[in-house]
Design an enzyme around this catalytic site. Structure first.
Site, PDB file in Angstrom:
ATOM      1  N   SER A 143       0.762  -0.959  -0.032  1.00  0.00           N
ATOM      2  CA  SER A 143       0.192   0.107  -0.150  1.00  0.00           C
ATOM      3  C   SER A 143       0.950   1.016  -0.056  1.00  0.00           C
ATOM      4  CB  SER A 143      -0.770  -0.023   1.292  1.00  0.00           C
ATOM      5  OG  SER A 143      -1.960   0.826   1.042  1.00  0.00           O
ATOM      6  N   GLU A 237      -9.426  -3.954  -6.374  1.00  0.00           N
ATOM      7  CA  GLU A 237      -8.967  -2.680  -5.578  1.00  0.00           C
ATOM      8  C   GLU A 237      -9.076  -1.399  -6.495  1.00  0.00           C
ATOM      9  OE1 GLU A 237      -5.135  -3.048  -3.463  1.00  0.00           O
ATOM     10  OE2 GLU A 237      -4.694  -4.813  -4.360  1.00  0.00           O
ATOM     11  N   HIS A 267      -7.236  -5.765  -0.484  1.00  0.00           N
ATOM     12  CA  HIS A 267      -5.759  -5.015  -0.419  1.00  0.00           C
ATOM     13  C   HIS A 267      -4.750  -5.603   0.308  1.00  0.00           C
ATOM     14  CE1 HIS A 267      -3.825  -0.973  -0.881  1.00  0.00           C
ATOM     15  NE2 HIS A 267      -3.810  -1.069   0.281  1.00  0.00           N
TER      16      HIS A 267
END
Length: 297
Positions: A143, A237, A267
């Site tokens: 991320s 996502e 995610h």
């Protein structure tokens, strides 16, 4: 074929994470939602250390000596999480015979951009100063930590430092300008993140900085000279296009890049490796990719 666990995890995350993230109005609430540690692998030793910045080592206690060292940058929108919350991933790599250092880098909004980049670079320089040859170093992140891993390499390149041998990115956030089509197209499909709120998280980190600054959004950087890359993203996502466009830009820059797009998974799904087969598979594959640098050397 997606696992039953992946299908069951989807509604659970929608209720336990996405619903709460949509209601979170400040950093404290965001940290409450994202800061709960998931089950970590057993048989791993976690040791506090200072390498440029405070952080922790993750090492397998009963495994063969690691031939590769990994700098791992945790996700959390640059606002939340820590090395402890990401032990499912750092411990997962350690269980696969890779020594891992995870820096506890400074978080926004108290410490906005470029504090996280400065801390990540300090940790990378410390690993080099310890005598780790770059061909035995790798870098990874998920991320925002994926974007940070790229930013650290770009900052290292600007200083003339050698590049690590490999890079692995899980669901990387690479475009803080929020221009990807999947932010809107996947907003309902994503079980964790509402695409309409991405810009809010970016603003808290940027604190007025240009969202297209390459050290904030590596999608806009000169990527030439970066090491071979393995990128993972989920097809549902909101950040899917951050990975797809990054992979295309890597190839244009002459960087070997492999993109793995998985169905159904959420995610940064290796965080759920304790009960998600796809998480363990991604860790198996990415650890082999990292260890392959040692074999190639």
């Amino acid at each position: 074929m997606p696992s039953l666990a992946a299908h069951l995890l989807d509604p659970f995350l929608r209720f336990q994470v996405k619903r709460k993230l949509k209601r979170a109005s400040d950093a404290r609430q965001l940290r409450q939602v994202l800061g709960r540690p998931m089950p970590a692998p057993r048989g791993i030793r976690y040791m506090e250390a200072i390498l440029g910045v405070r952080g922790e080592w993750a090492e397998g206690m009963a495994s063969p000596a690691a031939v590769m060292t990994l700098l791992y940058l945790h996700g959390g929108a640059y606002i939340a999480c820590s090395p402890r919350t990401h032990r499912p991933i750092t411990g997962g790599f350690a269980a696969r015979h890779i020594r891992v250092f995870a820096p506890d880098y400074r978080l926004a909004p108290e410490h906005p951009f470029p504090a996280a980049v400065d801390d990540g670079l300090a940790a990378y320089e410390a690993l080099l100063d310890l005598g780790n040859p770059p061909e035995r170093l790798a870098i990874a992140g998920d991320s925002s930590g994926g974007g940070l891993a790229l930013a650290v390499m770009l900052a290292a390149k600007a200083k003339g430092l050698p590049m690590p041998a490999r890079c692995v990115l899980f669901s990387p956030w690479t475009d803080l300008a929020a221009t990807g089509e999947s932010l809107h197209g996947n907003s309902r499909r994503d079980p964790m993140i509402d695409g309409s709120r991405i810009s809010e998280g970016a603003a808290a980190y940027l604190n007025g900085a240009d969202p297209r600054d390459p050290l904030a959004s590596p999608l806009y950087a000169d990527l030439a000279g970066l090491p071979p890359m393995l990128i993972y993203a989920g097809e549902r996502e909101v950040l899917l296009d951050d990975s797809v466009r990054l992979d295309a830009n890597m190839r244009k820059a002459g960087v070997p890049s492999q993109l793995r797009v998985w169905p159904v998974v959420p995610h940064a799904w290796p965080l759920y490796q304790a009960f998600l087969p796809e998480g363990r598979h991604a860790l198996d594959e990415s650890a082999a990719f990292i260890r392959g640098a040692a074999s190639a050397g």
